[in-house]
Write an enzyme that holds these catalytic residues in place. Sequence first.
Site, PDB file in Angstrom:
ATOM      1  N   GLN A  84      40.661  12.174  26.671  1.00 48.95           N
ATOM      2  CA  GLN A  84      41.939  12.827  26.960  1.00 48.95           C
ATOM      3  C   GLN A  84      42.939  12.553  25.839  1.00 48.95           C
ATOM      4  O   GLN A  84      43.358  11.418  25.648  1.00 48.95           O
ATOM      5  CB  GLN A  84      42.483  12.273  28.277  1.00 48.95           C
ATOM      6  CG  GLN A  84      43.801  12.867  28.709  1.00 48.95           C
ATOM      7  CD  GLN A  84      44.460  12.024  29.791  1.00 48.95           C
ATOM      8  OE1 GLN A  84      44.932  10.920  29.512  1.00 48.95           O
ATOM      9  NE2 GLN A  84      44.467  12.513  31.010  1.00 48.95           N
ATOM     10  N   SER A 129      41.026   6.785  25.410  1.00 50.26           N
ATOM     11  CA  SER A 129      39.841   6.082  25.925  1.00 50.26           C
ATOM     12  C   SER A 129      38.573   6.846  25.552  1.00 50.26           C
ATOM     13  O   SER A 129      38.534   8.088  25.641  1.00 50.26           O
ATOM     14  CB  SER A 129      39.896   5.975  27.451  1.00 50.26           C
ATOM     15  OG  SER A 129      41.050   5.305  27.853  1.00 50.26           O
ATOM     16  N   GLU A 174      43.757  12.754  38.177  1.00 49.63           N
ATOM     17  CA  GLU A 174      43.425  11.529  37.457  1.00 49.63           C
ATOM     18  C   GLU A 174      43.945  10.285  38.186  1.00 49.63           C
ATOM     19  O   GLU A 174      43.267   9.267  38.255  1.00 49.63           O
ATOM     20  CB  GLU A 174      44.027  11.586  36.044  1.00 49.63           C
ATOM     21  CG  GLU A 174      43.553  10.455  35.164  1.00 49.63           C
ATOM     22  CD  GLU A 174      44.311  10.355  33.850  1.00 49.63           C
ATOM     23  OE1 GLU A 174      45.363  10.993  33.692  1.00 49.63           O
ATOM     24  OE2 GLU A 174      43.840   9.598  32.984  1.00 49.63           O
ATOM     25  N   GLU A 193      56.391   1.835  36.295  1.00 50.87           N
ATOM     26  CA  GLU A 193      57.823   2.170  36.350  1.00 50.87           C
ATOM     27  C   GLU A 193      57.982   3.687  36.491  1.00 50.87           C
ATOM     28  O   GLU A 193      58.813   4.160  37.273  1.00 50.87           O
ATOM     29  CB  GLU A 193      58.548   1.683  35.083  1.00 50.87           C
ATOM     30  CG  GLU A 193      58.680   0.172  34.952  1.00 50.87           C
ATOM     31  CD  GLU A 193      57.415  -0.510  34.442  1.00 50.87           C
ATOM     32  OE1 GLU A 193      56.491   0.194  33.967  1.00 50.87           O
ATOM     33  OE2 GLU A 193      57.331  -1.751  34.528  1.00 50.87           O
TER      34      GLU A 193
HETATM   35  C1  LIG Z   1      43.675   1.182  29.425  1.00 51.85           C
HETATM   36  C2  LIG Z   1      44.454   2.379  28.995  1.00 51.85           C
HETATM   37  C3  LIG Z   1      43.807   3.585  28.824  1.00 51.85           C
HETATM   38  C4  LIG Z   1      44.517   4.718  28.402  1.00 51.85           C
HETATM   39  N1  LIG Z   1      43.823   5.872  28.183  1.00 51.85           N
HETATM   40  C5  LIG Z   1      44.486   6.958  27.714  1.00 51.85           C
HETATM   41  C6  LIG Z   1      43.759   8.156  27.402  1.00 51.85           C
HETATM   42  O1  LIG Z   1      42.545   8.221  27.548  1.00 51.85           O
HETATM   43  N2  LIG Z   1      44.450   9.209  26.921  1.00 51.85           N
HETATM   44  C7  LIG Z   1      45.803   9.170  26.743  1.00 51.85           C
HETATM   45  O2  LIG Z   1      46.370  10.177  26.334  1.00 51.85           O
HETATM   46  N3  LIG Z   1      46.520   8.044  27.011  1.00 51.85           N
HETATM   47  C8  LIG Z   1      45.893   6.941  27.485  1.00 51.85           C
HETATM   48  N4  LIG Z   1      46.580   5.784  27.751  1.00 51.85           N
HETATM   49  C9  LIG Z   1      48.005   5.736  27.446  1.00 51.85           C
HETATM   50  C10 LIG Z   1      48.909   5.672  28.677  1.00 51.85           C
HETATM   51  O3  LIG Z   1      48.982   6.906  29.327  1.00 51.85           O
HETATM   52  C11 LIG Z   1      50.281   5.203  28.156  1.00 51.85           C
HETATM   53  O4  LIG Z   1      50.120   3.881  27.677  1.00 51.85           O
HETATM   54  C12 LIG Z   1      51.337   5.214  29.232  1.00 51.85           C
HETATM   55  O5  LIG Z   1      51.651   6.537  29.601  1.00 51.85           O
HETATM   56  C13 LIG Z   1      52.624   4.491  28.753  1.00 51.85           C
HETATM   57  O6  LIG Z   1      53.048   5.005  27.531  1.00 51.85           O
HETATM   58  P1  LIG Z   1      53.342   4.042  26.287  1.00 51.85           P
HETATM   59  O7  LIG Z   1      52.204   3.116  26.116  1.00 51.85           O
HETATM   60  O8  LIG Z   1      53.746   4.907  25.144  1.00 51.85           O
HETATM   61  O9  LIG Z   1      54.578   3.140  26.752  1.00 51.85           O
HETATM   62  P2  LIG Z   1      56.106   3.574  26.718  1.00 51.85           P
HETATM   63  O10 LIG Z   1      56.260   4.953  27.256  1.00 51.85           O
HETATM   64  O11 LIG Z   1      56.664   3.278  25.374  1.00 51.85           O
HETATM   65  O12 LIG Z   1      56.715   2.572  27.768  1.00 51.85           O
HETATM   66  C14 LIG Z   1      56.905   1.178  27.475  1.00 51.85           C
HETATM   67  C15 LIG Z   1      57.529   0.539  28.715  1.00 51.85           C
HETATM   68  O13 LIG Z   1      58.812   1.157  28.965  1.00 51.85           O
HETATM   69  C16 LIG Z   1      58.858   1.670  30.280  1.00 51.85           C
HETATM   70  N5  LIG Z   1      59.589   2.941  30.304  1.00 51.85           N
HETATM   71  C17 LIG Z   1      59.445   3.980  29.440  1.00 51.85           C
HETATM   72  N6  LIG Z   1      60.287   4.973  29.786  1.00 51.85           N
HETATM   73  C18 LIG Z   1      60.956   4.555  30.894  1.00 51.85           C
HETATM   74  C19 LIG Z   1      61.941   5.154  31.741  1.00 51.85           C
HETATM   75  N7  LIG Z   1      62.395   6.388  31.516  1.00 51.85           N
HETATM   76  N8  LIG Z   1      62.395   4.436  32.791  1.00 51.85           N
HETATM   77  C20 LIG Z   1      61.918   3.203  33.051  1.00 51.85           C
HETATM   78  N9  LIG Z   1      60.983   2.565  32.278  1.00 51.85           N
HETATM   79  C21 LIG Z   1      60.499   3.250  31.230  1.00 51.85           C
HETATM   80  C22 LIG Z   1      57.399   1.930  30.671  1.00 51.85           C
HETATM   81  O14 LIG Z   1      57.247   1.902  32.061  1.00 51.85           O
HETATM   82  C23 LIG Z   1      56.704   0.772  29.985  1.00 51.85           C
HETATM   83  O15 LIG Z   1      56.787  -0.391  30.768  1.00 51.85           O
HETATM   84  C24 LIG Z   1      45.914   4.640  28.171  1.00 51.85           C
HETATM   85  C25 LIG Z   1      46.574   3.418  28.352  1.00 51.85           C
HETATM   86  C26 LIG Z   1      45.856   2.310  28.760  1.00 51.85           C
HETATM   87  C27 LIG Z   1      46.582   1.017  28.930  1.00 51.85           C
END
Ligand SMILES: Cc1cc2nc3c(=O)[nH]c(=O)nc-3n(C[C@H](O)[C@H](O)[C@H](O)COP(=O)(O)OP(=O)(O)OC[C@H]3O[C@@H](n4cnc5c(N)ncnc54)[C@H](O)[C@@H]3O)c2cc1C
Length: 390
Positions: free
Chosen positions: A128, A164, A252, A375
Amino acid sequence: MTLDFDMGTRAGELRGQLRELIHQELPERFPGAFTDNPTDLAAAQRFCRVLAERDLLCLSWPKEFGGADASVWEQTVVREEMWAHHEPRGAQYMGVNWVGPIIMRHGTPEQQRRHLPPIAAGEVIWCQGFSEPEAGSDLASLRTTARRDASDGWLINGQKIWTSYATMAQWCFLLARTTRVGEGAVTKKQQGLTIFLVPMDNPAIQVRPIGTMMGPHHLNEVFFDDLRVTDADVLGAVDAGWSVVQDVMSYERVGIARYARCERLLAAAPDALGQRWETLPGELVARWVRMLTHCRRARLLAYRIVALQDSGRVAPGDAAAYRIAVTRLDQESAEVLMEIAAEAPAGAQAQWFRAEVEDHWRYSQAATVSSGSIEMQRILLSRALLAAPR
Ligand SMILES: Cc1cc2nc3c(=O)[nH]c(=O)nc-3n(C[C@H](O)[C@H](O)[C@H](O)COP(=O)(O)OP(=O)(O)OC[C@H]3O[C@@H](n4cnc5c(N)ncnc54)[C@H](O)[C@@H]3O)c2cc1C
């Protein structure tokens, strides 16, 4: 809505059949597909074919797409038994849980003919391509672009992250910006996005693994450098990808039966500890009991979503409620199990239990981030509750 969660005798038989297959077809104490040992991945791929040959992989799919026309409850039993036993379908679970159903809903007949039979046969792995370095929670801010190249062609450039299974996938379910905000009729960032179904063996795609404590294959960066695709690779309408993304999320976020593995490990604890179980502090045993009730709660919330999915009415708040319950269960049960495992005596059974618990703990740490952070789930749930009629 009235819910009856008695899955009937067929579900019980199916559970037995699946456990028997796991016992017969997988190595003893199978540690999951994603280890440093390639034979574990090979075992998972073989097991997918075994399930497919018996019509057990995509059993709730329509026959025309390679399924067996079974009920969604039978598919739920498969999901539970697989996750409880280290997901022996490996990365295939994504194709079965959401890629296939989404292509059934949004794909052209040609896309359905091309993509669904290989998923149903257990032959193909999807990844994805949604998240980007500055676009995770704020996914609609992504910067990967698809620009018109020729009359029916597109040129894709950009970077994905946390993808992933990208090292092993043959196809990518990719979200890219096709129209900038302010261009044409696009006024919001959720508009102007499009889904592309992209073959991963194209030399314009580069994958770089990211090391994690979950082991190899889990997380990767993916780079697209002038990747050429055509209109035939667009899923749904151009610029209307956001509604497909919403649909993907509702499948999902309930696709993994995390509660099933928690329940299996919690239930195994007394046997693993033997006589030591009788002398555990009452407070620890009380927390163990609470976790079992939380397993039940998560299971019931999951069944509610499955019932809603069956009638095509899952709202983001519904999926979020389940997701919050099950990811917190994953982490809290892992803590309780770690404390219990520390009390386990020497011996093979205790050794197996400790290894399983440690693995569960490592996996559970990412649960509140993947598929949208906890969150963001709380925000979705709050919005749904505030919007609900009083
Ligand atoms: C094991 C694993 C597998 C994954 N697999 C995939 C995959 O196959 N394909 C894919 O596309 N993605 C994948 N992801 C990515 C996942 O969808 C993102 O990590 C997730 O959506 C969070 O985005 P970010 O890491 O950019 O964190 P950020 O969006 O930068 O967030 C960082 C922190 O800030 C908080 N935050 C951000 N915005 C707000 C808000 N408006 N209000 C309150 N809190 C907020 C978040 O909750 C988080 O705690 C995977 C992640 C993991 C850990």
